[in-house]
Design a protein around this motif. Sequence first.
Motif, PDB file in Angstrom:
ATOM      1  N   HIS A   1      -3.510  -6.856  -6.026  1.00 41.52           N
ATOM      2  CA  HIS A   1      -2.077  -6.803  -6.342  1.00 41.52           C
ATOM      3  C   HIS A   1      -1.186  -6.782  -5.099  1.00 41.52           C
ATOM      4  N   ILE A   2      -1.788  -6.692  -3.911  1.00 40.30           N
ATOM      5  CA  ILE A   2      -0.950  -6.568  -2.705  1.00 40.30           C
ATOM      6  C   ILE A   2      -1.166  -7.715  -1.716  1.00 40.30           C
ATOM      7  N   GLY A   3      -1.754  -8.815  -2.197  1.00 40.23           N
ATOM      8  CA  GLY A   3      -2.028  -9.953  -1.313  1.00 40.23           C
ATOM      9  C   GLY A   3      -0.773 -10.516  -0.673  1.00 40.23           C
ATOM     10  N   GLY A   4       0.372 -10.334  -1.317  1.00 33.81           N
ATOM     11  CA  GLY A   4       1.621 -10.920  -0.807  1.00 33.81           C
ATOM     12  C   GLY A   4       2.451  -9.971   0.041  1.00 33.81           C
ATOM     13  N   LEU A   5       1.895  -8.808   0.383  1.00 34.90           N
ATOM     14  CA  LEU A   5       2.645  -7.886   1.252  1.00 34.90           C
ATOM     15  C   LEU A   5       2.877  -8.556   2.599  1.00 34.90           C
ATOM     16  N   ASN A   6       4.083  -8.641   3.038  1.00 31.26           N
ATOM     17  CA  ASN A   6       4.321  -9.170   4.384  1.00 31.26           C
ATOM     18  C   ASN A   6       5.560  -8.509   4.963  1.00 31.26           C
ATOM     19  N   LEU A   7       5.580  -8.446   6.264  1.00 33.54           N
ATOM     20  CA  LEU A   7       6.613  -7.650   6.923  1.00 33.54           C
ATOM     21  C   LEU A   7       7.915  -8.421   7.153  1.00 33.54           C
ATOM     22  N   ARG A   8       7.949  -9.679   6.690  1.00 32.87           N
ATOM     23  CA  ARG A   8       9.223 -10.417   6.809  1.00 32.87           C
ATOM     24  C   ARG A   8      10.027 -10.347   5.515  1.00 32.87           C
ATOM     25  N   SER A   9       9.438  -9.730   4.488  1.00 34.42           N
ATOM     26  CA  SER A   9      10.159  -9.568   3.215  1.00 34.42           C
ATOM     27  C   SER A   9      10.484  -8.099   3.010  1.00 34.42           C
ATOM     28  N   GLU A  10      11.403  -7.851   2.098  1.00 30.50           N
ATOM     29  CA  GLU A  10      11.628  -6.476   1.672  1.00 30.50           C
ATOM     30  C   GLU A  10      10.630  -6.186   0.559  1.00 30.50           C
ATOM     31  N   ASN A  11       9.866  -5.113   0.708  1.00 24.23           N
ATOM     32  CA  ASN A  11       8.817  -4.770  -0.256  1.00 24.23           C
ATOM     33  C   ASN A  11       9.157  -3.436  -0.909  1.00 24.23           C
ATOM     34  N   TYR A  12       9.076  -3.399  -2.219  1.00 24.78           N
ATOM     35  CA  TYR A  12       9.376  -2.172  -2.959  1.00 24.78           C
ATOM     36  C   TYR A  12       8.102  -1.682  -3.635  1.00 24.78           C
ATOM     37  N   MET A  13       7.907  -0.371  -3.595  1.00 23.97           N
ATOM     38  CA  MET A  13       6.719   0.251  -4.199  1.00 23.97           C
ATOM     39  C   MET A  13       7.004   1.742  -4.330  1.00 23.97           C
ATOM     40  N   THR A  14       6.176   2.437  -5.082  1.00 20.44           N
ATOM     41  CA  THR A  14       6.423   3.875  -5.220  1.00 20.44           C
ATOM     42  C   THR A  14       5.954   4.611  -3.954  1.00 20.44           C
ATOM     43  N   PHE A  15       6.380   5.866  -3.846  1.00 19.41           N
ATOM     44  CA  PHE A  15       5.923   6.710  -2.732  1.00 19.41           C
ATOM     45  C   PHE A  15       4.398   6.821  -2.752  1.00 19.41           C
ATOM     46  N   GLY A  16       3.810   6.947  -3.954  1.00 23.52           N
ATOM     47  CA  GLY A  16       2.348   7.081  -4.061  1.00 23.52           C
ATOM     48  C   GLY A  16       1.636   5.859  -3.493  1.00 23.52           C
ATOM     49  N   THR A  17       2.131   4.675  -3.849  1.00 23.61           N
ATOM     50  CA  THR A  17       1.535   3.430  -3.345  1.00 23.61           C
ATOM     51  C   THR A  17       1.688   3.344  -1.832  1.00 23.61           C
ATOM     52  N   LYS A  18       2.867   3.685  -1.347  1.00 22.80           N
ATOM     53  CA  LYS A  18       3.108   3.632   0.107  1.00 22.80           C
ATOM     54  C   LYS A  18       2.173   4.594   0.833  1.00 22.80           C
ATOM     55  N   ASP A  19       1.958   5.782   0.255  1.00 29.00           N
ATOM     56  CA  ASP A  19       1.067   6.764   0.891  1.00 29.00           C
ATOM     57  C   ASP A  19      -0.378   6.262   0.922  1.00 29.00           C
ATOM     58  N   ILE A  20      -0.827   5.593  -0.140  1.00 30.26           N
ATOM     59  CA  ILE A  20      -2.199   5.051  -0.119  1.00 30.26           C
ATOM     60  C   ILE A  20      -2.326   4.008   0.991  1.00 30.26           C
ATOM     61  N   LEU A  21      -1.330   3.128   1.131  1.00 34.83           N
ATOM     62  CA  LEU A  21      -1.391   2.119   2.197  1.00 34.83           C
ATOM     63  C   LEU A  21      -1.404   2.780   3.575  1.00 34.83           C
ATOM     64  N   LEU A  22      -0.651   3.861   3.691  1.00 30.43           N
ATOM     65  CA  LEU A  22      -0.576   4.559   4.969  1.00 30.43           C
ATOM     66  C   LEU A  22      -1.920   5.207   5.320  1.00 30.43           C
ATOM     67  N   PHE A  23      -2.506   5.953   4.383  1.00 28.41           N
ATOM     68  CA  PHE A  23      -3.754   6.665   4.687  1.00 28.41           C
ATOM     69  C   PHE A  23      -4.953   5.718   4.709  1.00 28.41           C
ATOM     70  N   ARG A  24      -4.971   4.748   3.797  1.00 26.82           N
ATOM     71  CA  ARG A  24      -6.139   3.872   3.673  1.00 26.82           C
ATOM     72  C   ARG A  24      -6.161   2.797   4.765  1.00 26.82           C
ATOM     73  N   GLU A  25      -4.963   2.270   5.093  1.00 26.53           N
ATOM     74  CA  GLU A  25      -4.909   1.118   5.999  1.00 26.53           C
ATOM     75  C   GLU A  25      -4.070   1.376   7.244  1.00 26.53           C
ATOM     76  N   ASN A  26      -3.618   2.610   7.372  1.00 26.87           N
ATOM     77  CA  ASN A  26      -2.768   2.969   8.510  1.00 26.87           C
ATOM     78  C   ASN A  26      -1.561   2.026   8.599  1.00 26.87           C
TER      79      ASN A  26
END
Length: 336
Positions: free
Chosen positions: A43-68
């Motif tokens: 579900h996150i294949g299209g995450l890219n830093l040139r777009s604005e990406n919206y997600m919940t705090f929980g999702t953002k925290d998983i990306l932070l801890f899992r993928e730094n």
Amino acid sequence: MTINLAWSGGVVMTTGDTVVRFDPQTKKNLNSLNFFSHSHQDHIGGLNLRSENYMTFGTKDILLFRENNGSERFNPLNYGDKTRVGELEIIAHNAGHILGSAQFEVRSPNMTVVYTGDINYRNMLTTKAADVIPCDVLILETTYGFPNYIFPSFGETCVDIVNWTLGRLTAGDLPIFQVYSTGKAQEIVKIFNDLTRIPVLVHPTVAKVNQAYEKNGVKLIYTRSNSEEGKELLKSKQCVFVGPIHYNSFPPQSYSLATATGWVLKYRSSKFSGAFPLSGHADFRQLVDYVKQVKPKQVFTIHGNQEYFAKYLSKKLGTRARPITSVEQKPLQEYL
Ligand SMILES: [Zn+2]
């Protein structure tokens, strides 16, 4: 106002100059507004830093801890938060699938559309059942949208998991669960924490995601397998080990493998002596109940058994339904 709906490796809604994508799967579409329902890789294949990406705090925290990966372009949302996008208002709601999983309600002056992402319509230990959001158009995931997929009760599955584990420990084997490290692993840890006193050992990959759950108020008790305490615990065999699905560096002592996924109702590998239909998705019956509660005028099915489930809804419930992959871009009003 007109909303156009299209499928382009993700759900695309366009109104005027505004283009919003839900769970885009490629990074080609830069400079759009992307909403991500949850942190599973498909579900996150299209995450890219040139777009604005919206997600919940929980999702953002998983990306932070899992993928730094804690980009400032990941705009965090609470359930209930409203985001104004052109003339649309987009609201995140609980989807019950894993920590942070969201359905997105898209409100316009003349209709409401809900995109569910992956949903689970029953309470578990780490997640609560998906919210029901009345809408005109429902874009529904149908991973288990076939009548063969009816899961036993959650309580029954927990008892089976604990009994199998106790049996393996009594036989002198180390019980090892090979499961998805995001979502399923935390549910398994919580089952042992809440229902038994068996110490839980987790692989470092699982431990990273556990941290995101703990930050969001889910208490988990476990030991990392790469810690000194973890190594001692492993030797003692008086514990249950929870590792990721591709875990293969098995300890030297005798062990038994188990897995936990809804797919065990259809596929069974002989390597697992324990196979439990513990799922973070709605089963067939839950999906039907969910549609009955939401009462949409039009359903678009997505993932898995989308063809079958759309036909079932049309014939048995009289609800207009079709797979989203069959949609040509046109105004949503034309479907109502
Ligand atoms: Zn998922």
